[in-house]
Design a protein around this motif. Sequence first.
Motif, short mmCIF file in Angstrom:
data_model
loop_
_atom_site.label_atom_id
_atom_site.label_comp_id
_atom_site.label_asym_id
_atom_site.label_seq_id
_atom_site.Cartn_x
_atom_site.Cartn_y
_atom_site.Cartn_z
N MET A 53 0.81 -1.22 0.00
CA MET A 53 0.00 0.00 0.00
C MET A 53 0.85 1.27 0.00
N HIS A 56 0.25 5.29 -1.25
CA HIS A 56 -1.14 5.72 -1.11
C HIS A 56 -1.34 6.35 0.26
N HIS A 57 -2.22 7.34 0.33
CA HIS A 57 -2.64 7.82 1.64
C HIS A 57 -3.65 6.84 2.20
N LYS A 124 -11.50 7.11 -0.16
CA LYS A 124 -10.25 6.90 0.58
C LYS A 124 -9.76 5.45 0.45
N ASN A 125 -8.47 5.28 0.72
CA ASN A 125 -7.87 3.94 0.83
C ASN A 125 -7.91 3.55 2.30
N LYS A 152 -12.11 4.11 -2.06
CA LYS A 152 -11.30 3.78 -3.24
C LYS A 152 -10.77 2.35 -3.15
#
Length: 214
Positions: A53, A56-57, A124-125, A152
Amino acid sequence: MAYIQIPDDEKGYKLDLFCVPKHYEEDLDQVIIPHGLIMDRTERLARDIVRDMGGHHIVALCVLKGGYTFFADLLDYIKALNQNSDKSVPLTVDFIRLKSYCNDQSTNIVKVIGGDELSTLTGKNVLIVEDIVETGRTMETLLSLLSECNPKMVKVVSLLVKRTPRSSGYRPDYIGFEVPDLFLVGYALDYNEYFRDLSHICILNENAKEKYKV
């Protein structure tokens, strides 16, 4: 998916080999996962999450109450990796509470506390951090609620996954340990709010189930 599998016939370790709070000595059968092993496995999970990950934020979503110790330790390892590696993960945190337990039986009703705030996760992630997945229905309920908010990406990490015939078949993206179908306490796993102050993961004995019953 890599994880440590603890077999059904695992004998565990005698309590007197470890530091266990005196007020719990009569309530536990064995230590099944010592604290040091939990920490080493958590460090590796952090590395796997940053690998997958990174860039990514991420909104790290802690499932309270049981998940808070694992959540804090996992995030400490992720922060250490952020400071000392080429790939880093920008992190913010959020919290949700799920209630599906009464005594040692998992109830059919899952109560979500804080679910109204899930709308902030749109686009969002999300990394959901859970202490234990048993039947999987609690997590499936949360994932269903989350999907309505259109994040997301969603990944789930659980320290423990229980091997049980009651399982729905759900498996998290990251697993620390697969454990037998026993009632486990410690490292913030509770029995009616007791045993959260126990560092190791231990097997609860039958006398304690009656002693702390509500």
